[in-house]
Design a protein around this motif. Structure first.
Motif, PDB file in Angstrom:
ATOM      1  N   GLN A  83       0.845  -1.206   0.000  1.00  0.00           N
ATOM      2  CA  GLN A  83       0.000   0.000   0.000  1.00  0.00           C
ATOM      3  C   GLN A  83       0.877   1.252   0.000  1.00  0.00           C
ATOM      4  O   GLN A  83       0.587   2.226  -0.681  1.00  0.00           O
ATOM      5  CB  GLN A  83      -0.945  -0.026   1.207  1.00  0.00           C
ATOM      6  N   MET A 108       0.116   0.567  -4.203  1.00  0.00           N
ATOM      7  CA  MET A 108      -0.661  -0.541  -4.774  1.00  0.00           C
ATOM      8  C   MET A 108      -1.902  -0.781  -3.911  1.00  0.00           C
ATOM      9  O   MET A 108      -1.875  -0.569  -2.703  1.00  0.00           O
ATOM     10  CB  MET A 108       0.156  -1.844  -4.767  1.00  0.00           C
ATOM     11  N   GLU A 109      -2.942  -1.282  -4.543  1.00  0.00           N
ATOM     12  CA  GLU A 109      -4.056  -1.791  -3.749  1.00  0.00           C
ATOM     13  C   GLU A 109      -3.690  -3.211  -3.365  1.00  0.00           C
ATOM     14  O   GLU A 109      -3.425  -4.046  -4.245  1.00  0.00           O
ATOM     15  CB  GLU A 109      -5.336  -1.802  -4.579  1.00  0.00           C
ATOM     16  N   ILE A 134      -4.311  -6.588  -0.394  1.00  0.00           N
ATOM     17  CA  ILE A 134      -5.070  -7.151   0.728  1.00  0.00           C
ATOM     18  C   ILE A 134      -4.451  -8.486   1.114  1.00  0.00           C
ATOM     19  O   ILE A 134      -4.014  -9.242   0.235  1.00  0.00           O
ATOM     20  CB  ILE A 134      -6.563  -7.303   0.346  1.00  0.00           C
ATOM     21  N   ASP A 137     -10.645 -10.289  -5.981  1.00  0.00           N
ATOM     22  CA  ASP A 137      -9.715  -9.201  -5.655  1.00  0.00           C
ATOM     23  C   ASP A 137      -8.763  -8.913  -6.813  1.00  0.00           C
ATOM     24  O   ASP A 137      -8.475  -7.757  -7.131  1.00  0.00           O
ATOM     25  CB  ASP A 137      -8.881  -9.557  -4.423  1.00  0.00           C
ATOM     26  N   LYS A 187      -6.378  -5.746  -7.368  1.00  0.00           N
ATOM     27  CA  LYS A 187      -5.567  -5.776  -6.141  1.00  0.00           C
ATOM     28  C   LYS A 187      -4.453  -6.814  -6.231  1.00  0.00           C
ATOM     29  O   LYS A 187      -4.593  -7.827  -6.913  1.00  0.00           O
ATOM     30  CB  LYS A 187      -6.443  -6.136  -4.933  1.00  0.00           C
TER      31      LYS A 187
END
Ligand code: ADP
Ligand code: ASP
Ligand code: MG
Length: 422
Positions: A90, A94-95, A97, A128, A133
């Motif tokens: 992040q 970047m996205e 998770i 995602d 992501k």
């Protein structure tokens, strides 16, 4: 656009600086247009630290309930490193998770501390990825049918990564580690070891099963079963090297015998330090002996490796086998208290300081005399061979642990594996 799985080992994740470096590398791949799933190990030393704490508090004897808690505990190491990597990604803009094994979920059987992956549900991860992501998934762990957290055995993040790559039909699984590929033997023991550009899946399987911990054996089994393109490479190159160059670096695991492949008869030397030998002397040489000795050992969940029984003399035989050093005392006690009194054997003796050294190569199928060269080299070094075991593409010997380095180096030179002097 390709779907790529990256795996980073403990040393590669060992500090905030290194995690940042991993994040930058992953971001480079994502920005080049790839969908990225990243599987990290716990930060180096963390799994040992956690298991050490548990050891200080452990009940005796260890129960299944205790092993369940070991997994509950050890799985946190990867949970922490995965969240840290998502945070670092992040910070790179970047996205990202992160998910634990149970959130994906990665379903396993219920063998705590050595569970096997049964299936992986990739829906959540795919959603995602489709949303742009980067997905980070904890290595080393899953969840069983009853909802308990499980772990996959030491080094299990390799297996997580390859299993995820197989389940998601990824284009490639890249195993980033603290060496720049698979070598002819552990380069930390033999400085003259050479990196292999390619290694066949069968050879890699033997090397991993015979102690080369660069890949956990189950990861190689998965790669073979599902034909996952797999490469071992360095996480310590500068993160911003050219992507195409990085993608060709390290060692590729191949599934076909390629004519251009390195033609050595022996491709590598593997070894396992942590073994112990147990001999049951003077057992009556009657049918069922092996079963009566090794049955109780198996029932106690102790894995047995090399086994030999010598020819009998006066109706009595000696029976020897090797176990992991960690199981040595338990195996010895079991034999002395339960097996020997029932069998009427003379005695049980043991040696907790032996090791196994193996030469591996698919070329051994078509060449004779390789094993005898191995025995000659060891005899020239005055190393006594205690046990021998062979298969189509490997020969293993059990020797005194103190000769391990000497044996591996001498064999490495004798089979022409040393790199050319620079
Ligand atoms: P990671 O934390 O990245 O999973 P490991 O410590 O599990 O890394 O595995 C990498 C180590 O494996 C290397 O540092 C090296 O000492 C050892 N190793 C053993 N045999 C080999 C081999 N044949 N080639 C490369 N490395 C090997
Ligand atoms: N962290 C686990 C271990 O130390 C798993 C891994 O590193 O692959 O064994
Ligand atoms: Mg490892």
């Amino acid at each position: 656009m390709a779907l790529i799985v990256h795996k980073y080992g403990g040393t590669s994740m060992g500090s905030p600086e290194r995690i940042r470096n991993v994040a930058k590398r992953v971001a480079k791949w994502a920005r080049a247009g790839h969908q990225m799933v990243v599987v990290p190990s716990a930060m180096s030393g963390e799994t040992n630290r956690l298991l050490g704490l548990a050891g200080e508090l452990a009940p005796t004897p260890a129960s299944a309930a205790y092993h369940r808690e070991l997994d509950m505990l050890a799985a946190t190491g990867e949970q922490a490193s995965s969240a840290l990597l998502a945070i670092a990604l992040q910070a790179e803009g970047m996205e990202a998770i992160s998910y634990t094994g149970w959130q994906v979920p990665v379903r396993t059987d219920s063998s705590y501390t050595k569970a096997r992956i049964e299936s992986i549900d990739d829906q959540r991860v795919r959603a995602d990825l489709d949303a742009g992501k980067v997905v980070v998934i904890t290595g080393f762990q899953g969840i069983d049918d009853a909802g308990h957290i499980t772990t996959l055995g030491r080094g299990g993040s390799d297996t997580s990564a390859v299993a995820i790559a197989a389940a998601m039909k990824a284009n490639e699984c890249l195993i980033y580690t603290d060496v720049d590929g698979v070598y002819t033997t552990d380069p930390r023991v033999v400085p003259a070891a050479r990196r292999l550009h390619t290694v066949s899946f069968e050879e890699m399987l033997e090397m991993a099963s015979l102690g080369s911990k660069v890949l956990q054996i189950r990861s190689v089994e998965f790669a073979g079963k599902y034909k996952v393109p797999m490469r071992v490479l360095s996480s310590f190159t500068p993160w911003d090297i050219d992507l195409a160059e990085e993608a060709q670096s390290g060692t590729l695991i191949t599934f076909e015998e390629d004519e251009k492949m390195e033609k050595a008869v022996v491709s590598g030397i593997a070894f396992n330090r942590g073994e112990a030998k147990i001999s049951v002397l003077g057992v009556p040489d009657t049918p069922g002996i092996a079963h009566r000795i090794l049955g109780p050992v198996a029932d106690a969940n102790i894995e047995v490796d090399v086994i030999i029984q010598n020819i009998s003399k006066d109706g009595k035989a000696d029976f020897s086998f090797t176990v992991n050093q960690g199981d040595y005392q338990r195996a010895l006690d079991l034999l002395r208290t339960k097996v020997v009194p029932e069998l009427g054997a003379q005695e049980v003796v043991g040696d907790p300081h032996i090791c196994k050294v193996s030469i591996v190569g698919i070329g051994m199928r078509s060449h004779v005399g390789i094993a005898s060269t191995m025995f000659r080299v060891l005899s020239q070094e005055n190393i006594n061979i205690q046990m021998i075991s062979t298969s189509e593409i490997k020969t293993s010997v059990v020797i005194d642990e103190k000769y391990l380095e000497l044996a591996v180096r001498a064999l490495h030179t004798a089979f022409g594996l040393d790199k050319a002097a620079e």
